[in-house]
Design a protein around this motif. Structure first.
Motif, PDB file in Angstrom:
ATOM      1  N   UNK A 153       0.835  -1.198   0.000  1.00  9.42           N
ATOM      2  CA  UNK A 153       0.000   0.000   0.000  1.00  9.42           C
ATOM      3  C   UNK A 153       0.871   1.250   0.000  1.00  9.42           C
ATOM      4  N   UNK A 154       1.985   1.226   0.742  1.00  5.46           N
ATOM      5  CA  UNK A 154       2.873   2.389   0.771  1.00  5.46           C
ATOM      6  C   UNK A 154       3.640   2.548  -0.532  1.00  5.46           C
ATOM      7  N   UNK A 155       3.749   1.457  -1.297  1.00  8.63           N
ATOM      8  CA  UNK A 155       4.386   1.524  -2.609  1.00  8.63           C
ATOM      9  C   UNK A 155       3.416   1.961  -3.705  1.00  8.63           C
ATOM     10  N   UNK A 156       2.140   2.029  -3.381  1.00  8.52           N
ATOM     11  CA  UNK A 156       1.153   2.386  -4.394  1.00  8.52           C
ATOM     12  C   UNK A 156       0.691   1.211  -5.225  1.00  8.52           C
ATOM     13  N   UNK A 166       4.684  -5.872 -19.525  1.00  7.43           N
ATOM     14  CA  UNK A 166       5.986  -5.617 -18.928  1.00  7.43           C
ATOM     15  C   UNK A 166       6.002  -4.226 -18.328  1.00  7.43           C
ATOM     16  N   UNK A 167       6.969  -3.994 -17.445  1.00  6.41           N
ATOM     17  CA  UNK A 167       7.168  -2.677 -16.855  1.00  6.41           C
ATOM     18  C   UNK A 167       8.646  -2.328 -16.939  1.00  6.41           C
ATOM     19  N   UNK A 168       8.931  -1.177 -17.532  1.00  7.03           N
ATOM     20  CA  UNK A 168      10.310  -0.737 -17.628  1.00  7.03           C
ATOM     21  C   UNK A 168      10.849  -0.427 -16.228  1.00  7.03           C
ATOM     22  N   UNK A 169      12.150  -0.608 -16.078  1.00  3.79           N
ATOM     23  CA  UNK A 169      12.775  -0.330 -14.795  1.00  3.79           C
ATOM     24  C   UNK A 169      12.583   1.136 -14.418  1.00  3.79           C
ATOM     25  N   UNK A 170      12.602   2.038 -15.389  1.00  6.00           N
ATOM     26  CA  UNK A 170      12.393   3.456 -15.098  1.00  6.00           C
ATOM     27  C   UNK A 170      11.034   3.674 -14.438  1.00  6.00           C
ATOM     28  N   UNK A 171      10.023   2.899 -14.855  1.00  9.07           N
ATOM     29  CA  UNK A 171       8.707   3.020 -14.230  1.00  9.07           C
ATOM     30  C   UNK A 171       8.751   2.549 -12.785  1.00  9.07           C
ATOM     31  N   UNK A 172       9.498   1.480 -12.526  1.00  6.09           N
ATOM     32  CA  UNK A 172       9.620   0.977 -11.157  1.00  6.09           C
ATOM     33  C   UNK A 172      10.378   1.970 -10.281  1.00  6.09           C
ATOM     34  N   UNK A 173      11.384   2.615 -10.834  1.00  5.33           N
ATOM     35  CA  UNK A 173      12.101   3.645 -10.087  1.00  5.33           C
ATOM     36  C   UNK A 173      11.154   4.772  -9.713  1.00  5.33           C
ATOM     37  N   UNK A 174      10.260   5.142 -10.639  1.00 12.46           N
ATOM     38  CA  UNK A 174       9.283   6.179 -10.334  1.00 12.46           C
ATOM     39  C   UNK A 174       8.370   5.784  -9.192  1.00 12.46           C
ATOM     40  N   UNK A 175       7.959   4.504  -9.155  1.00 16.93           N
ATOM     41  CA  UNK A 175       7.121   4.030  -8.049  1.00 16.93           C
ATOM     42  C   UNK A 175       7.866   4.154  -6.726  1.00 16.93           C
ATOM     43  N   UNK A 176       9.137   3.781  -6.729  1.00 18.09           N
ATOM     44  CA  UNK A 176       9.941   3.872  -5.504  1.00 18.09           C
ATOM     45  C   UNK A 176      10.086   5.327  -5.065  1.00 18.09           C
TER      46      UNK A 176
END
Length: 430
Positions: free
Chosen positions: A39-42, A95-105
């Motif tokens: 939940x805190x990660x969205x 798929x999800x690009x790593x850049x998208x995962x960095x944005x989530x973080x």
């Protein structure tokens, strides 16, 4: 947890994100922390399951991350080039690009330190995968199930140490495993290519019964961003925990061992420096003692002795850590009349000790030392603070020392203030 405590990861059977999460939970991380992380990660539809299991007779905590819809990431190389890559062997699906995962973080409700290390871990993953596949890191993507799993594994694996109150993290050599692993592009030798890249610069273990892929790219990335290298030479285990991997081979426990430890400064190698003096006025012995302490001596002892031709002299012995021995030796030559000294290496064994302070009813800050003796703790006030109070009040020093011991016994370290508060008296040598 004490600020002096640290953690040691022992990946003798390898390391993966879920193994580290399990070890953190088994080590005492709050039970509601990890399930609340998505939940805190969205990504609130991602579920985290925690159970206790056995791996070759070893009880361990097993963490499973379920993506929305209930899918679970299986062991194996789950990273892949971006979806627009022309390779026909690329697996289909979102798929999800790593850049998208960095944005989530970067948007997550986590500490600045966890955010920084998690972003670094994802970028290490992208660089490793890009190097292996010959593409730019920004084109690297994870299939969606693996992306959700990696988010929880990486952020949770870093944040879990904060939950335990641990600052420094060290690691022992990491196992690679043997054999082959099935990946999106076919069978690959262990360690998988991206894992091999991420393990560059880390200490590796050889031998042992570990088979198959035991260290994953996520586990290797966590080692890279968390570990400060090998643990200190001397430490004391406080708690040992185990996190289970998904596989359950019959020949060895597929677990990551995590040790919470504290430094064992009371047992260490020391250097003893000794000399005899018969031509130094006794009034200059105290400045000599101060100079040796300033150079790094742990303790300085001086006593009278009889030297050749009936002359009365003084034996000076200084105890120093190996790293400060040369500096202490130079101080002996500089601040005394000796022409030579003797040097011995030995083992120093003392009881565990703690230093703390409290404010007296009169408002004076007093430092205390508590030694954990076999018969129970022994506490005494810092000598310099007792003398300072005696001079200020005109009362006998021994009475003040007795009263401070009694007051410290009633109050204890729970009411402590930072050591040194309220006093500027020099610290007594240990």
């Amino acid at each position: 947890m004490s600020a002096h405590r640290f953690a040691i990861m022992d990946p003798a059977a390898g390391i993966s994100g879920d193994m580290l999460l399990g070890a953190l939970v088994d080590a005492g991380a709050p039970p509601d922390w990890l399930p609340g992380l998505p939940a805190r990660l969205g990504i609130p539809d991602t579920a985290v399951e925690i159970e206790t299991t056995l791996r070759c007779g070893v009880r361990a905590a097993k963490v499973t991350v379920r993506a929305p819809g209930g899918a679970v990431e299986l062991p194996g190389e789950f990273h892949a080039p971006a979806p627009d890559d022309a390779d026909p062997r690329r697996p289909h699906g979102p798929h999800r690009h790593v850049a998208e995962l960095v944005g989530i973080v970067e948007r997550a409700r986590i500490s600045a330190r966890t955010r920084e290390l998690a972003v670094r871990a994802f970028r290490l993953l992208a660089e490793a995968e890009g190097r292996v596949h010959g593409i730019a890191p920004e084109r690297v993507a994870l299939h969606e199930v693996g992306a959700f799993d990696a988010l929880v594994d990486i952020v949770g694996g870093i944040e879990g140490f904060e939950q335990l109150g641990v600052g420094a993290v060290y690691s022992l050599p990491v196992a690679l495993g043997t054999g082959w692993v099935r990946a999106a592009h076919g069978a690959l030798p262990v360690p998988a290519p991206a894992t091999a890249v991420l393990l560059e610069g880390l200490d590796l273990a050889s031998g042992g019964p570990v088979t198959g892929e035991c260290t994953t790219p996520t586990g290797a990335a966590l080692l890279r961003v968390l570990s400060e290298g090998p643990p200190p030479a001397r430490w004391r285990a406080v708690r040992t925990a185990w996190g289970a991997g998904t596989r359950n081979p019959p020949g060895y426990p597929n677990v990551l061992r995590l040790v919470l430890a504290e430094a064992a400064a009371e047992a260490a190698s020391v250097v003893l420096l000794a000399t005899d003096l018969d031509d130094l006025s006794p009034e200059y012995l105290e400045p000599l003692r101060d100079a040796l302490s300033a150079a790094g001596a742990l303790d300085v002892q001086i006593w009278s002795t009889q030297m050749k031709k009936g002359r009365i002299g003084f034996r000076v012995e200084a105890l120093a850590p190996p790293g400060q021995a040369d500096a202490v030796a130079e101080a002996i030559f500089r601040h005394s009349t000796t022409a030579g000294l003797r040097r011995f290496t030995g083992e120093r064994i003392t009881l565990p000790r703690d230093e703390w302070a409290f404010t007296t009813r009169e408002g004076s800050g007093v430092r205390m030392k508590t030694v954990e003796a076999p018969g129970g703790p022994r506490t005494k006030p810092e000598y310099d603070d007792v003398i300072a109070l005696a001079r200020r009040t005109g009362r006998p020093a021994h009475e003040i020392a007795r009263e401070l011991r009694e007051e410290a016994g009633r109050r204890g370290p729970a009411e402590a203030v930072p050591a040194g508060a309220g006093t500027t008296a020099p610290k007594e040598s240990a």
